[in-house]
Design a protein around this motif. Structure first.
Motif, PDB file in Angstrom:
ATOM      1  N   ARG A  68     -21.555  -2.161  21.972  1.00 34.38           N
ATOM      2  CA  ARG A  68     -21.766  -1.918  23.403  1.00 34.38           C
ATOM      3  C   ARG A  68     -22.491  -3.095  24.060  1.00 34.38           C
ATOM      4  O   ARG A  68     -22.185  -3.476  25.195  1.00 34.38           O
ATOM      5  CB  ARG A  68     -22.564  -0.635  23.609  1.00 34.38           C
ATOM      6  CG  ARG A  68     -21.778   0.613  23.262  1.00 34.38           C
ATOM      7  CD  ARG A  68     -22.588   1.853  23.488  1.00 34.38           C
ATOM      8  NE  ARG A  68     -21.732   3.036  23.505  1.00 34.38           N
ATOM      9  CZ  ARG A  68     -22.149   4.249  23.829  1.00 34.38           C
ATOM     10  NH1 ARG A  68     -23.411   4.452  24.167  1.00 34.38           N
ATOM     11  NH2 ARG A  68     -21.313   5.262  23.825  1.00 34.38           N
ATOM     12  N   ARG A  78     -20.036  -5.928  24.678  1.00 32.16           N
ATOM     13  CA  ARG A  78     -19.209  -5.718  25.870  1.00 32.16           C
ATOM     14  C   ARG A  78     -20.000  -5.957  27.148  1.00 32.16           C
ATOM     15  O   ARG A  78     -19.525  -6.620  28.076  1.00 32.16           O
ATOM     16  CB  ARG A  78     -18.649  -4.298  25.871  1.00 32.16           C
ATOM     17  CG  ARG A  78     -17.822  -3.971  27.108  1.00 32.16           C
ATOM     18  CD  ARG A  78     -17.454  -2.498  27.169  1.00 32.16           C
ATOM     19  NE  ARG A  78     -18.578  -1.617  26.953  1.00 32.16           N
ATOM     20  CZ  ARG A  78     -19.544  -1.385  27.851  1.00 32.16           C
ATOM     21  NH1 ARG A  78     -19.516  -1.986  29.028  1.00 32.16           N
ATOM     22  NH2 ARG A  78     -20.534  -0.551  27.575  1.00 32.16           N
ATOM     23  N   GLU A 136     -14.824  -0.542  22.365  1.00 30.11           N
ATOM     24  CA  GLU A 136     -15.808  -1.349  23.075  1.00 30.11           C
ATOM     25  C   GLU A 136     -15.464  -2.837  22.997  1.00 30.11           C
ATOM     26  O   GLU A 136     -15.688  -3.592  23.951  1.00 30.11           O
ATOM     27  CB  GLU A 136     -17.212  -1.115  22.486  1.00 30.11           C
ATOM     28  CG  GLU A 136     -17.754   0.285  22.676  1.00 30.11           C
ATOM     29  CD  GLU A 136     -18.245   0.555  24.093  1.00 30.11           C
ATOM     30  OE1 GLU A 136     -18.288  -0.391  24.913  1.00 30.11           O
ATOM     31  OE2 GLU A 136     -18.580   1.716  24.387  1.00 30.11           O
TER      32      GLU A 136
END
Length: 358
Positions: A151, A154, A218
């Motif tokens: 995460r 990203r 992700e």
């Protein structure tokens, strides 16, 4: 999915969320105001629920949790306690508050440069308790720490976090996946080069079955891995899901040790595995029969939620135990991670085929 069932999912999810937010101070299983993996799993699920239902009030509840628990975050630099940080990239994107990004990057860099590793480079499973598991790799780590790195990659568009996430995912599959059955051992001792009790624990399988499609989603489009490397991870996950599907009981659940059908069913692992089935089916990794298998789990889950929103049939926080029988005899208690895994499965049914952004 039938409208009546969707309504049932909405009602069940609402009760689960209300139960989670009650807090219960002093109860390790249900005290949301602490900084560890247990409340971390629940926060990941709460933020996911706020997103899929466009619930701005619940988003504010999650933000308030971070405000109450910021000081606790600095006390724990343990791999298994990274789970709450998985909500930080998303909260930054939704609020623009630089606090979330600054702390997420700080923790991401700590994980890359200082987090304890085994001799082959996998994250060592470190915990907040005064316990040490030297050279041990546990399946739990993929959900508790590696999802956060994906995460963060990203959110920052920084490939170094994504590359580490994929490395850790490959290492965990390499060490934990049983080539004979396709399912996962709970842990691996790198010093002794063995899977310890060799237990194919249900929730261990759930952590990775659920996290793998999420992590690769992700990182989609980031060019952090070659097509061959990504295809390898998809295939490893597909083999895992095939093995798990063969172990599902007729009642839709999985036993606490997935290859021991005579053992008691366990709800948190079952919900997590079923959620992985739905996510993988949406990505086209597996067929519609996996969605049908998850439907059976959902039916049992809906019947296991009491009037107060507490999910029953959940094993307590489980280290790598010495025997398979010890997993079957382990305590059953309400927990935030049990609530969270159940809510994540319900979220997949509530959002349907499309993810609704806030």
């Amino acid at each position: 999915m039938a409208y009546a069932n969707k309504r049932a999912c909405e009602e069940a999810a609402g009760r689960i969320v209300a139960c989670m937010l009650k807090g219960r101070p002093g109860d390790w299983g249900m005290d949301i105001d602490s900084w560890d993996w247990n409340p971390g799993v629940s926060l990941i699920a709460l933020l996911d629920h706020a997103e899929c239902t466009r619930n701005s009030e619940l988003l504010e509840e999650v933000i308030r949790w971070t405000e109450r628990n910021r000081l606790r975050a600095d006390r724990h630099r343990a791999v298994n306690a990274m789970a709450p940080f998985a909500i930080y990239p998303g909260l930054y994107e939704r609020t623009g508050d630089s606090y979330f990004m600054q702390h997420a990057v700080e923790i991401g860099d700590w994980m890359l440069t200082e987090a304890p590793r085994t001799k082959i480079g996998a994250f060592e499973h470190t915990v907040t308790e005064s316990e040490e598991f030297a050279e041990q790799v546990w399946a739990d780590t993929v959900f508790m720490a590696v999802l956060f790195l994906a995460r963060l990659a990203r959110a920052t568009a920084n490939k170094k976090y994504g590359e580490e996430a994929l490395l850790q995912l490959r290492l965990h599959y390499r060490l934990l996946q049983d080539e004979e059955t396709g399912v996962l051992f709970h842990g691996w001792d790198c010093a002794r080069n063995n899977p310890m009790s060799a237990a194919r624990w249900g929730r261990a399988n759930a952590w990775i079955a659920l996290a793998t499609p999420w992590i690769l989603e992700e990182l989609d489009g980031m060019a952090v891995a070659s097509k061959e490397a990504a295809a390898f991870l998809v295939e490893r996950c597909r083999v895992l899901l095939q093995g798990l599907k063969s172990c599902q009981s007729e009642n839709g659940l999985w036993p606490v040790v997935v290859n021991r059908p005579e053992f008691r069913p366990e709800m948190s692992g079952s919900a997590g595995i079923a959620c992985g089935f739905v996510k993988a089916a949406k990505l086209g990794w597996v067929g519609a029969d996996y969605r049908a298998a998850a439907d059976l789990t959902l039916e049992r889950l809906l019947g296991a939620i009491d009037v107060d929103g507490c999910v029953g049939g959940v094993s307590g926080g489980t280290p790598v135990l010495p025997t398979e029988e010890a997993y079957n005899a382990f305590e059953v208690r309400p927990t935030l991670y049990g609530q969270g895994l159940a809510l994540l499965l319900l979220n997949e049914y509530l959002r349907g085929q499309e993810v609704m952004k806030m």
